[in-house]
Design a protein around this motif. Structure first.
Motif, PDB file in Angstrom:
ATOM      1  N   ARG A  11       0.732  -1.181  -0.169  1.00 33.66           N
ATOM      2  CA  ARG A  11      -0.005  -0.034   0.158  1.00 33.66           C
ATOM      3  C   ARG A  11       1.051   1.330  -0.146  1.00 33.66           C
ATOM      4  N   ALA A  12       1.925   1.256   0.809  1.00 34.77           N
ATOM      5  CA  ALA A  12       2.971   2.308   0.984  1.00 34.77           C
ATOM      6  C   ALA A  12       3.395   2.815  -0.757  1.00 34.77           C
ATOM      7  N   PHE A  13       3.904   1.570  -1.056  1.00 33.94           N
ATOM      8  CA  PHE A  13       4.480   1.825  -2.609  1.00 33.94           C
ATOM      9  C   PHE A  13       3.302   2.222  -3.676  1.00 33.94           C
ATOM     10  N   ASP A  14       2.067   1.591  -3.487  1.00 33.86           N
ATOM     11  CA  ASP A  14       1.159   2.368  -4.413  1.00 33.86           C
ATOM     12  C   ASP A  14       0.814   3.966  -4.167  1.00 33.86           C
ATOM     13  N   LYS A  15       0.723   4.271  -2.908  1.00 37.07           N
ATOM     14  CA  LYS A  15       0.422   5.698  -2.678  1.00 37.07           C
ATOM     15  C   LYS A  15       1.801   6.453  -2.907  1.00 37.07           C
ATOM     16  N   GLY A  16       2.921   5.634  -2.825  1.00 36.37           N
ATOM     17  CA  GLY A  16       4.203   6.607  -3.376  1.00 36.37           C
ATOM     18  C   GLY A  16       4.357   6.645  -4.933  1.00 36.37           C
ATOM     19  N   GLU A  32       6.780   6.913   8.912  1.00 32.05           N
ATOM     20  CA  GLU A  32       8.004   7.043   9.886  1.00 32.05           C
ATOM     21  C   GLU A  32       8.746   5.772  10.161  1.00 32.05           C
ATOM     22  N   ASN A  33       7.766   4.774  10.127  1.00 30.22           N
ATOM     23  CA  ASN A  33       8.529   3.315   9.963  1.00 30.22           C
ATOM     24  C   ASN A  33       9.434   3.200   8.637  1.00 30.22           C
ATOM     25  N   SER A  34      10.795   2.624   8.825  1.00 26.04           N
ATOM     26  CA  SER A  34      11.717   2.724   7.668  1.00 26.04           C
ATOM     27  C   SER A  34      11.409   1.769   6.724  1.00 26.04           C
ATOM     28  N   ALA A  35      10.750   0.518   7.068  1.00 32.34           N
ATOM     29  CA  ALA A  35      10.404  -0.333   5.839  1.00 32.34           C
ATOM     30  C   ALA A  35       9.144   0.265   5.081  1.00 32.34           C
ATOM     31  N   HIS A  36       8.212   1.129   5.605  1.00 31.84           N
ATOM     32  CA  HIS A  36       7.070   1.648   5.015  1.00 31.84           C
ATOM     33  C   HIS A  36       7.610   2.815   4.084  1.00 31.84           C
ATOM     34  N   ARG A  37       8.595   3.547   4.793  1.00 30.65           N
ATOM     35  CA  ARG A  37       9.142   4.618   4.190  1.00 30.65           C
ATOM     36  C   ARG A  37       9.873   4.190   2.918  1.00 30.65           C
ATOM     37  N   GLN A  38      10.743   3.071   2.955  1.00 27.27           N
ATOM     38  CA  GLN A  38      11.547   2.754   1.785  1.00 27.27           C
ATOM     39  C   GLN A  38      10.604   2.302   0.831  1.00 27.27           C
ATOM     40  N   SER A  39       9.572   1.440   1.139  1.00 29.15           N
ATOM     41  CA  SER A  39       8.514   1.184   0.086  1.00 29.15           C
ATOM     42  C   SER A  39       7.751   2.338  -0.791  1.00 29.15           C
ATOM     43  N   TRP A  40       7.437   3.468   0.097  1.00 28.15           N
ATOM     44  CA  TRP A  40       6.848   4.455  -0.320  1.00 28.15           C
ATOM     45  C   TRP A  40       7.932   5.108  -1.472  1.00 28.15           C
ATOM     46  N   LEU A  41       9.072   5.477  -1.088  1.00 26.42           N
ATOM     47  CA  LEU A  41      10.256   6.259  -1.898  1.00 26.42           C
ATOM     48  C   LEU A  41      10.252   5.314  -3.013  1.00 26.42           C
ATOM     49  N   GLU A  46       9.402   5.317  -8.844  1.00 25.28           N
ATOM     50  CA  GLU A  46       9.018   4.741 -10.299  1.00 25.28           C
ATOM     51  C   GLU A  46       8.004   5.610 -10.621  1.00 25.28           C
ATOM     52  N   GLY A  47       7.101   6.290  -9.941  1.00 23.55           N
ATOM     53  CA  GLY A  47       6.218   7.278 -10.312  1.00 23.55           C
ATOM     54  C   GLY A  47       6.668   8.388 -11.171  1.00 23.55           C
ATOM     55  N   ARG A  48       7.738   8.844 -10.666  1.00 26.52           N
ATOM     56  CA  ARG A  48       8.592  10.159 -11.230  1.00 26.52           C
ATOM     57  C   ARG A  48       9.052   9.726 -12.503  1.00 26.52           C
ATOM     58  N   ALA A  49       9.691   8.569 -12.479  1.00 24.75           N
ATOM     59  CA  ALA A  49      10.242   8.005 -13.934  1.00 24.75           C
ATOM     60  C   ALA A  49       9.088   7.964 -14.859  1.00 24.75           C
ATOM     61  N   ASP A  50       7.778   7.172 -14.556  1.00 25.47           N
ATOM     62  CA  ASP A  50       6.895   7.105 -15.379  1.00 25.47           C
ATOM     63  C   ASP A  50       6.495   8.544 -15.846  1.00 25.47           C
ATOM     64  N   LEU A  64      -1.407   0.691 -13.544  1.00 24.05           N
ATOM     65  CA  LEU A  64      -2.177   0.445 -12.476  1.00 24.05           C
ATOM     66  C   LEU A  64      -2.732  -1.094 -12.139  1.00 24.05           C
ATOM     67  N   ARG A  65      -2.613  -1.210 -10.805  1.00 20.78           N
ATOM     68  CA  ARG A  65      -2.845  -2.443 -10.312  1.00 20.78           C
ATOM     69  C   ARG A  65      -4.251  -2.807 -10.223  1.00 20.78           C
ATOM     70  N   THR A  66      -4.782  -3.823 -10.480  1.00 17.97           N
ATOM     71  CA  THR A  66      -6.145  -4.106 -10.251  1.00 17.97           C
ATOM     72  C   THR A  66      -6.455  -5.085  -9.077  1.00 17.97           C
ATOM     73  N   LEU A  67      -7.188  -4.843  -8.159  1.00 13.86           N
ATOM     74  CA  LEU A  67      -7.477  -5.446  -6.887  1.00 13.86           C
ATOM     75  C   LEU A  67      -8.373  -6.495  -6.953  1.00 13.86           C
TER      76      LEU A  67
END
Length: 67
Positions: A11-16, A32-41, A46-50, A64-67
């Motif tokens: 979810r953090a990756f998708d929001k990022g 604030e959590n380092s693992a979630h922050r890394q996924s968001w970043l 990837e979003g900026r590159a796209d 986009l991913r389908t749920l």
């Protein structure tokens, strides 16, 4: 819906990714959590590159991913 709530890294990756595609700054990372922050970043990068490659709007729908 429940699966999405359980997997916070995905979810953090998708929001990022969404933040990166819309052109928001990296300073807006809400995690604030380092693992979630890394996924968001990673998603943000990837979003900026796209966005730079022109995959915004209708041309980026296939990313986009389908749920």
């Amino acid at each position: 819906m429940k699966r999405q709530k359980r997997d916070m890294n995905s979810r953090a990756f998708d929001k990022g990714y969404q933040a990166g595609v819309t052109g928001r700054s990296v300073d807006f990372c809400p995690h604030e959590n380092s693992a979630h922050r890394q996924s968001w970043l990673c998603g943000w990068r990837e979003g900026r590159a796209d966005q730079w490659d022109g995959l915004t709007g209708v041309s980026g729908v296939h990313k986009l991913r389908t749920l």
